[in-house]
Design a protein around this motif. Sequence first.
Motif, short mmCIF file in Angstrom:
data_model
loop_
_atom_site.label_atom_id
_atom_site.label_comp_id
_atom_site.label_asym_id
_atom_site.label_seq_id
_atom_site.Cartn_x
_atom_site.Cartn_y
_atom_site.Cartn_z
N HIS A 1 1.21 -1.33 -0.37
CA HIS A 1 -0.02 0.37 0.27
C HIS A 1 0.66 1.11 0.08
O HIS A 1 1.51 1.40 0.44
CB HIS A 1 -1.23 0.25 0.90
CG HIS A 1 -1.55 -1.02 1.49
ND1 HIS A 1 -3.30 -1.14 1.27
CD2 HIS A 1 -1.44 -2.33 2.23
CE1 HIS A 1 -3.40 -2.11 1.59
NE2 HIS A 1 -2.45 -3.39 1.87
N VAL B 1 -1.56 -1.52 8.88
CA VAL B 1 -1.62 -2.31 8.32
C VAL B 1 -1.79 -4.16 9.26
O VAL B 1 -1.77 -4.44 7.95
CB VAL B 1 -0.29 -1.99 7.47
CG1 VAL B 1 1.26 -3.06 7.71
CG2 VAL B 1 -0.48 -3.23 5.91
N ARG C 1 -5.92 -2.97 11.12
CA ARG C 1 -6.40 -4.21 10.27
C ARG C 1 -7.66 -4.98 11.42
O ARG C 1 -8.41 -5.91 11.01
CB ARG C 1 -6.14 -5.35 9.36
CG ARG C 1 -4.48 -6.07 9.24
CD ARG C 1 -4.70 -6.79 8.45
NE ARG C 1 -3.31 -8.33 8.71
CZ ARG C 1 -3.46 -8.98 8.25
NH1 ARG C 1 -3.62 -8.76 6.71
NH2 ARG C 1 -2.67 -10.52 8.63
N ARG D 1 -6.78 -7.47 3.12
CA ARG D 1 -6.10 -6.57 2.26
C ARG D 1 -7.35 -5.24 2.15
O ARG D 1 -7.56 -4.02 2.13
CB ARG D 1 -5.94 -6.74 0.86
CG ARG D 1 -4.83 -5.23 -0.08
CD ARG D 1 -4.57 -6.22 -0.93
NE ARG D 1 -4.06 -4.66 -2.10
CZ ARG D 1 -3.11 -3.99 -2.06
NH1 ARG D 1 -2.53 -4.87 -0.65
NH2 ARG D 1 -2.56 -2.78 -2.01
N GLU E 1 -6.85 -3.64 5.78
CA GLU E 1 -5.58 -2.60 5.56
C GLU E 1 -6.26 -1.32 4.41
O GLU E 1 -5.68 -0.83 5.54
CB GLU E 1 -4.65 -3.76 5.13
CG GLU E 1 -4.36 -4.82 5.77
CD GLU E 1 -3.22 -5.92 4.79
OE1 GLU E 1 -2.68 -6.81 5.04
OE2 GLU E 1 -2.72 -5.46 3.81
N THR E 2 -6.98 -1.57 4.03
CA THR E 2 -7.26 -0.52 3.21
C THR E 2 -7.70 0.71 4.62
O THR E 2 -6.98 2.31 4.89
CB THR E 2 -7.85 -0.94 2.17
OG1 THR E 2 -6.53 -1.18 0.86
CG2 THR E 2 -8.26 0.97 0.92
N ARG E 3 -8.38 -0.25 4.84
CA ARG E 3 -9.68 0.84 5.42
C ARG E 3 -8.97 1.31 6.71
O ARG E 3 -9.40 2.23 6.65
CB ARG E 3 -11.25 -0.29 6.49
CG ARG E 3 -11.97 0.75 6.56
CD ARG E 3 -13.05 -0.36 6.75
NE ARG E 3 -13.77 0.16 7.97
CZ ARG E 3 -14.93 -0.47 9.18
NH1 ARG E 3 -14.99 -1.82 9.28
NH2 ARG E 3 -15.24 -0.29 9.59
N ALA F 1 -7.14 4.50 5.46
CA ALA F 1 -7.88 5.29 5.64
C ALA F 1 -8.23 5.79 7.02
O ALA F 1 -8.47 7.44 6.55
CB ALA F 1 -8.81 4.72 4.02
#
Length: 328
Positions: free
Chosen positions: A110, A125, A129, A281, A284-286, A289
């Motif tokens: 990311h 990350v 998560r 994943r 992790e993205t959330r 953010a």
Amino acid sequence: MHAVRLHAFGPADNLTYEQTDTPRPGPGQVRIAVRAAGVHLLDTTLRQGLPGPLPPAPLPTIPGREVAGTVDALGEGTDPAWLGRDVVAHLGNVPGGYAELAVSDTDRLHSVPDGLSHAEAVAMVGTGRTALGILGFTPLGPDSLVLVTAAAGGLGTLIVQYAKNAGATVIGLAGGPAKTARVRDNGADLAVDYTRPDWPHHVRTHLDTLGRRATVVYDSVGSTTARAAVGLLGEGGQHVVYGRSGNGHPYSPADDELEARGITSENVLGPGLFRKGGGPRALETRALAEAAAGRLRPAIQTYPLARAADAHRDLETRGTIGKVVLIP
């Protein structure tokens, strides 16, 4: 390069800071000049060679599965746009993070969001998560009264923040005045030192004042602390288990108690942890953010990479506050 290596399973002193071969990225991989490496409680189990959710790595090994830094080399066929970018990655089941240089598949990368440090990104990350995965089991809102054990830890810090953002009333348990002060500063409505034998009475008195009982207990401690916390749940309450740092003994109420009190107890660790959030994943993205937007703010305690053994010792004895991060 320098890295922390493990040549024999055992105590923290077995982690040695030494010079080793420089890794080279393979096809579809990048090499990362590491600026921050995450330390997880699971790392201490793997270091001892104990059975757990992951098999111990073949020795010698470089531990660590969470890294953030700058891409400094590309493997064959890797998109050249990655070169020079600040990235963060969870390496999965392949260790190698406690090092000045680490290799990752590109599908695990990311970009580090603007405004986040490498240490904050590496905390989100992995620990971020996991926190969102745990929270997916329990919808929270203004009617929720949440009790968080180990509320000063990396996970506990984020759970407290998330619950407060949802409008819940939050009680955080932590060991000692320094940790309870951090929990209070983190937004908890009540912070209680669970090393005091009278802490359940203190919490129950507070609940009596509110005229309520706890609706959710988030438990990463187990043992007698968890037993007392579950005793504070009201009818319909949920006991969500995601660890057992209290002398290594998990706690789950007996079936007859669950039925009589109308409560549930669920250990959410395992393959199902990330399913509610769309997979690792997506979480992790959330998580990244949420941190970039300032809604979740990881607590971090850093150590120089060369002091990885000290970091493990302090983590095992609950002498840390927040997510432990190594800085090369």
